[in-house]
Write an enzyme that holds these catalytic residues in place. Structure first.
Site, PDB file in Angstrom:
ATOM      1  N   GLU A  39     -18.914  87.648 159.202  1.00  0.00           N
ATOM      2  CA  GLU A  39     -17.496  87.826 159.524  1.00  0.00           C
ATOM      3  C   GLU A  39     -17.465  88.874 160.625  1.00  0.00           C
ATOM      4  O   GLU A  39     -17.683  90.060 160.380  1.00  0.00           O
ATOM      5  CB  GLU A  39     -16.723  88.283 158.284  1.00  0.00           C
ATOM      6  CG  GLU A  39     -15.218  88.131 158.430  1.00  0.00           C
ATOM      7  CD  GLU A  39     -14.550  89.409 158.891  1.00  0.00           C
ATOM      8  OE1 GLU A  39     -14.363  89.543 160.125  1.00  0.00           O
ATOM      9  OE2 GLU A  39     -14.219  90.250 158.054  1.00  0.00           O
ATOM     10  N   GLN A 120     -16.029 105.522 170.071  1.00  0.00           N
ATOM     11  CA  GLN A 120     -14.953 104.535 170.085  1.00  0.00           C
ATOM     12  C   GLN A 120     -13.826 104.981 171.003  1.00  0.00           C
ATOM     13  O   GLN A 120     -13.233 104.167 171.724  1.00  0.00           O
ATOM     14  CB  GLN A 120     -14.424 104.298 168.671  1.00  0.00           C
ATOM     15  CG  GLN A 120     -13.435 103.150 168.546  1.00  0.00           C
ATOM     16  CD  GLN A 120     -14.041 101.808 168.974  1.00  0.00           C
ATOM     17  OE1 GLN A 120     -15.249 101.628 168.939  1.00  0.00           O
ATOM     18  NE2 GLN A 120     -13.185 100.879 169.362  1.00  0.00           N
ATOM     19  N   PHE A 172     -10.932  96.868 170.044  1.00  0.00           N
ATOM     20  CA  PHE A 172     -10.950  97.592 168.771  1.00  0.00           C
ATOM     21  C   PHE A 172     -10.236  98.927 168.905  1.00  0.00           C
ATOM     22  O   PHE A 172     -10.726  99.981 168.483  1.00  0.00           O
ATOM     23  CB  PHE A 172     -12.392  97.783 168.290  1.00  0.00           C
ATOM     24  CG  PHE A 172     -12.547  97.588 166.789  1.00  0.00           C
ATOM     25  CD1 PHE A 172     -12.367  96.346 166.231  1.00  0.00           C
ATOM     26  CD2 PHE A 172     -12.880  98.651 165.959  1.00  0.00           C
ATOM     27  CE1 PHE A 172     -12.510  96.157 164.857  1.00  0.00           C
ATOM     28  CE2 PHE A 172     -13.021  98.470 164.590  1.00  0.00           C
ATOM     29  CZ  PHE A 172     -12.838  97.226 164.035  1.00  0.00           C
TER      30      PHE A 172
END
Length: 272
Positions: A39, A120, A172
Site C-alpha cells: 500500500e 520532509q 506529502f
C-alpha cells in the site's frame, strides 16, 4: 529490506513509499519469492463538477489535502475544478486555507501542525519552489510559519498543468494543486494520467456523472460527495504504482491464504 530478504519469512505486507515498495519486491524476489502486499504512494484527484455543492466542495477538498498537513497516502493533492466555477472556488478555497488554525496540535482548536521532520520540510519547500519556477500561480501560503518546528502554511497553487512537478509527484505536504477542466471525458483522462491510483473523489449531484466517473477512474477507493470515509468492511488499496493487494474486508483475507488442491480416487476395490 532485511525482513523481506529472510528465507524463513513467508510474506510481507508493507505500507509506505513507492520507492521502498519496489525495494521490498526486489528483496522478496531474491530470497524465497515470498508474496508481498503493498500500500504505497498516491496523487489522488479531487474532482469538483459544476453542479457540486460549493460549500461542501470547498471544505471537503480542503480537508483532503490539509488534514495531517498533507502527510497522507490518499491526500487529494490534485484538485480538478470545472471552468464555470473555477474562480469562485479559488476565492473560497483561499479564504478557508488562510483561516486554517496553525499551531501546537496538542492545543484545542488547532487544525494544522508541523511536518514530521527537517527532511520532509525541506522536501515540501523544494516542491513549492518548483511550482513557482514552472509557472503555477501561488494563490496563498508557500512560506514557513514561525522559527520553531517545521510548520508550512497551507499552500494553494492555481493554473497547474499536468506536466508540472507538483502535479506529477507525491509531495506529502500541505500543497494543493488546482487544475481547470471542461468536460467529463477530459477530466477522466487527466485524472488517470498519474502513475498512482490509490484514491479519488468527485463532487456532483448528477447520477450519470457519478456512474460514469466512478467506473472510469483507476483508483482503489473512490469517494462521492465525501472524502476519507473508511470502514473495516471496505477493501482498501491501490492501482498502478500505489501498490496491490487489499486491506480490510473479505478481500484482505485472501491475501493471507494459499490455495491447495487435494486429488484422490473415489474408493474402488481394485485399488486395494
Amino acid at each position: 529490506m532485511h525482513i523481506a530478504s529472510h528465507m524463513d519469512v513467508d510474506k510481507v505486507a508493507f505500507t509506505g513509499s513507492t520507492e521502498v515498495g519496489r525495494e521490498i519486491m526486489q528483496a522478496a524476489a531474491r530470497s524465497n519469492l515470498k508474496p508481498v502486499i503493498l500500500e504505497l504512494g498516491g496523487k489522488s484527484p479531487f474532482i469538483i463538477f459544476e453542479d457540486a455543492d460549493m460549500e461542501a466542495a470547498v471544505e471537503q477538498s480542503h480537508q483532503a489535502i490539509f488534514y495531517n498537513q498533507g502527510q497522507m497516502c490518499v491526500a487529494g493533492s490534485r484538485t480538478f475544478v470545472h471552468e464555470s466555477i473555477y474562480d469562485e472556488y479559488l476565492e473560497r478555497a483561499k479564504t478557508r486555507a488562510e483561516n486554517r488554525v496553525v499551531g501546537d496540535p496538542f492545543k484545542p482548536g488547532v487544525e494544522h501542525g508541523p511536518l514530521a521532520d527537517r527532511n520532509q520540510y525541506n522536501k515540501v519547500m523544494s516542491y513549492i519552489r518548483a511550482g513557482k519556477e514552472e509557472g503555477a500561480r501561488l494563490v496563498t501560503g508557500g512560506e514557513r510559519v514561525g522559527r520553531k518546528g517545521y510548520y508550512i502554511q497551507p499552500t494553494i497553487f492555481a493554473d497547474v498543468q499536468d506536466d508540472m512537478k507538483i502535479c506529477r509527484e507525491e509531495i506529502f505536504g500541505p500543497v494543493m494543486s488546482v487544475i481547470k477542466f471542461k468536460t467529463v471525458e477530459e477530466v477522466i483522462k487527466r485524472a488517470n494520467q498519474s502513475e498512482y491510483g490509490l484514491g479519488a473523489t468527485l463532487m456532483t449531484k448528477n447520477v450519470d456523472t457519478i456512474n460514469t466517473v466512478t467506473r472510469a477512474l483507476r483508483a482503489g477507493t473512490v469517494w462521492v460527495n465525501a472524502y476519507g470515509v473508511l470502514t473495516p468492511s471496505a477493501p482498501f488499496g491501490g492501482y498502478k504504482s500505489s501498490g496491490f493487494g487489499r486491506e480490510n474486508g473479505a478481500y484482505a483475507l485472501t491475501n493471507y491464504q494459499q490455495v491447495k488442491s487435494v486429488i484422490m480416487p473415489i474408493y474402488n476395490p481394485t485399488y486395494l
